[in-house]
Write an enzyme that holds these catalytic residues in place. Sequence first.
Site, PDB file in Angstrom:
ATOM      1  N   ASP A 186       4.925   0.770  12.429  1.00  0.00           N
ATOM      2  CA  ASP A 186       4.015   0.094  11.773  1.00  0.00           C
ATOM      3  C   ASP A 186       3.005  -1.577  12.022  1.00  0.00           C
ATOM      4  O   ASP A 186       1.791  -2.126  11.535  1.00  0.00           O
ATOM      5  CB  ASP A 186       2.672   0.203   9.907  1.00  0.00           C
ATOM      6  CG  ASP A 186       2.652   1.464   9.590  1.00  0.00           C
ATOM      7  OD1 ASP A 186       2.554   2.720  10.474  1.00  0.00           O
ATOM      8  OD2 ASP A 186       3.605   2.013   8.633  1.00  0.00           O
TER       9      ASP A 186
ATOM     10  N   ARG B 111      -8.926  -0.981   4.189  1.00  0.00           N
ATOM     11  CA  ARG B 111      -7.673   0.316   3.880  1.00  0.00           C
ATOM     12  C   ARG B 111      -6.673   0.144   3.614  1.00  0.00           C
ATOM     13  O   ARG B 111      -5.810   0.621   2.710  1.00  0.00           O
ATOM     14  CB  ARG B 111      -7.986   1.776   4.750  1.00  0.00           C
ATOM     15  CG  ARG B 111      -8.862   2.570   5.070  1.00  0.00           C
ATOM     16  CD  ARG B 111      -8.259   3.507   5.580  1.00  0.00           C
ATOM     17  NE  ARG B 111      -7.423   4.106   5.602  1.00  0.00           N
ATOM     18  CZ  ARG B 111      -6.492   5.292   6.402  1.00  0.00           C
ATOM     19  NH1 ARG B 111      -6.851   4.805   7.588  1.00  0.00           N
ATOM     20  NH2 ARG B 111      -4.969   5.467   5.675  1.00  0.00           N
TER      21      ARG B 111
ATOM     22  N   LYS C 260       0.746  -1.050  -0.272  1.00  0.00           N
ATOM     23  CA  LYS C 260      -0.050   0.049   0.000  1.00  0.00           C
ATOM     24  C   LYS C 260       1.006   1.660  -0.204  1.00  0.00           C
ATOM     25  O   LYS C 260       1.148   2.108  -0.736  1.00  0.00           O
ATOM     26  CB  LYS C 260      -0.887  -0.143   1.757  1.00  0.00           C
ATOM     27  CG  LYS C 260      -1.442   1.485   1.522  1.00  0.00           C
ATOM     28  CD  LYS C 260      -2.400   1.168   2.892  1.00  0.00           C
ATOM     29  CE  LYS C 260      -1.755   1.457   3.919  1.00  0.00           C
ATOM     30  NZ  LYS C 260      -1.353   3.431   4.660  1.00  0.00           N
ATOM     31  N   ASN C 261       1.682   1.341   0.706  1.00  0.00           N
ATOM     32  CA  ASN C 261       2.821   2.272   0.632  1.00  0.00           C
ATOM     33  C   ASN C 261       3.912   2.511   0.015  1.00  0.00           C
ATOM     34  O   ASN C 261       4.092   4.071   0.570  1.00  0.00           O
ATOM     35  CB  ASN C 261       3.444   2.411   2.618  1.00  0.00           C
ATOM     36  CG  ASN C 261       1.856   2.668   3.417  1.00  0.00           C
ATOM     37  OD1 ASN C 261       1.336   2.955   3.107  1.00  0.00           O
ATOM     38  ND2 ASN C 261       2.498   2.521   4.591  1.00  0.00           N
TER      39      ASN C 261
ATOM     40  N   ARG D 121       0.064  14.904  13.854  1.00  0.00           N
ATOM     41  CA  ARG D 121       1.291  14.168  12.326  1.00  0.00           C
ATOM     42  C   ARG D 121       1.129  16.120  11.283  1.00  0.00           C
ATOM     43  O   ARG D 121       0.598  15.656  10.384  1.00  0.00           O
ATOM     44  CB  ARG D 121       0.343  13.368  11.816  1.00  0.00           C
ATOM     45  CG  ARG D 121       0.256  12.389  11.800  1.00  0.00           C
ATOM     46  CD  ARG D 121      -0.731  11.074  11.793  1.00  0.00           C
ATOM     47  NE  ARG D 121       0.075  10.468  10.497  1.00  0.00           N
ATOM     48  CZ  ARG D 121       0.026  10.062   9.808  1.00  0.00           C
ATOM     49  NH1 ARG D 121      -2.012   8.900   9.924  1.00  0.00           N
ATOM     50  NH2 ARG D 121       0.654   9.159   8.387  1.00  0.00           N
TER      51      ARG D 121
ATOM     52  N   CYS E 245      -4.764  13.144  12.854  1.00  0.00           N
ATOM     53  CA  CYS E 245      -5.636  11.860  12.640  1.00  0.00           C
ATOM     54  C   CYS E 245      -5.925  10.799  14.241  1.00  0.00           C
ATOM     55  O   CYS E 245      -4.898  11.104  15.099  1.00  0.00           O
ATOM     56  CB  CYS E 245      -4.994  10.513  11.273  1.00  0.00           C
ATOM     57  SG  CYS E 245      -3.728   9.857  12.281  1.00  0.00           S
TER      58      CYS E 245
END
Length: 430
Positions: free
Chosen positions: A316, A408, A22-23, A131, A126
């Site tokens: 993560d 997500r 994803k990233n 952030r 968030c």
Amino acid sequence: MDRIRIVGGQQLRGTIPISGAKNAALPLLIASLLTEDRLTLKNVPNLADVNLLVRILRNHGVDLAVDGKRSSPPSHLGDTIHLTARDIVDTTAPYEMVSRMRASFWVLGPLIARMGQAKVSLPGGCAIGTRPVDLHLMGLKELGADIDIDSGYVVAKAPKGLRGAHIVFPKVSVGATHNVLLAAALAKGETVIENAAREPEIGDVAVCLTKMGAKVEGIGTSVLRIQGRDRLEGAIHTVLPDRIETGTFAMAVAATGGDVMLEGAHYHDLKTALDVLAETGASVEATATGVRVSRNGGGIEPISVETQPFPGFPTDLQAQLMALLTRASGTSVIRETIFENRFMHVQELARLGADIQLHGDTATIKGVKTLKGAPVMATDLRASVSLVIAGLAGEGETVINRVYHLDRGFEQLERKLGACGAEIERLSSG
Ligand code: EPU
């Protein structure tokens, strides 16, 4: 809203195909803004975040085509997407979109570089922390952008284009590195980024930019040297495998016991986390086709870990590791150094019977013999999947609410785990 129901207690055995990262996929999709030619990305995971970014890119004028249907059962090869940003019709990224996904803020650098202007909503805070974006703005200013903040928007101008600069980041930031790297590829002359993030996803983007005609040296190090071009070309690039998905399933196997082949995974992109996993007593082996993880019989050893930018232990995977350590044979300590509020999973893990004390940035986890299923709430992507791991390793039924967070970032999670013997299903809200 969908929920996930798990009945814990099954060991995981089999093969799990690892999806594209994803990233990496997100900044690679954004790289399409840098050229009027076609950028083809292979192995793009089908995720809610990818689909949202695609909508944002379409809004800027990117044309998009996805190759035919993927094979079933899922393989580790994702979608092939062709993106063409022949004309950028809108240089504004509106609040309604950017506020839903932070990475969409990274369109800022490419839009200024290509169009000489951009108006992008501030992403805001968030669930995992405040952030800020000061480092992104600092880097882009050094490349020559004039930046104002107006009514919640970053309004940037560089009518004569961007020019290379020497940027020293005071702190390592994945997003700021992506934003500046993407912009520098289309800036005049050489840009040096010192204290750049070294995550493999940055390297993947740098390789793609090289294929598009920029020259990037120092890939994988903390000093990136980029020779920009007036014009970038199209390219074909394959997204690298998702190391966080790999680590998540590896932790799940360590938590439940069993033996799983993580097909397509890159061992070296995750070495620190896999070493940590081995310290807890799991067996980890790099093979020709991926990474094999098993834990047969032995207990879970307690450990102490702190999160760090790559190549350290990734933030993560912090929540997933914590889920594993809730059942260790002693007391573990996890220090979260990247995000100040990334412990939302703690109170939910406690519902399952975990014994965790929080003091500032440090969690002390006293291993318990068993976790017991309970209804829990997903709060962010990685926190949610830690609850899946805890549910799989616990006894009885766990129902996870608000699973849109999982969608997500995890492709076909129930299917991949179900194929390895997990009792897991999605309860659709209808
Ligand atoms: N920071 C600043 N100023 C900035 C930018 C960042 O102070 O201008 C701080 C942040 O507040 C944080 C630290 O620097 O304390 C690191 O943040 P970073 O910019 O590296 O994070 P990010 O780019 O916003 C990416 C990933 C995150 C991952 C972090 C850290 C993507 C799309 N997101 O976020 O992934 O946790 O790097 O590795 O790549 C996830 O996938 O679940 C996720 C949150």
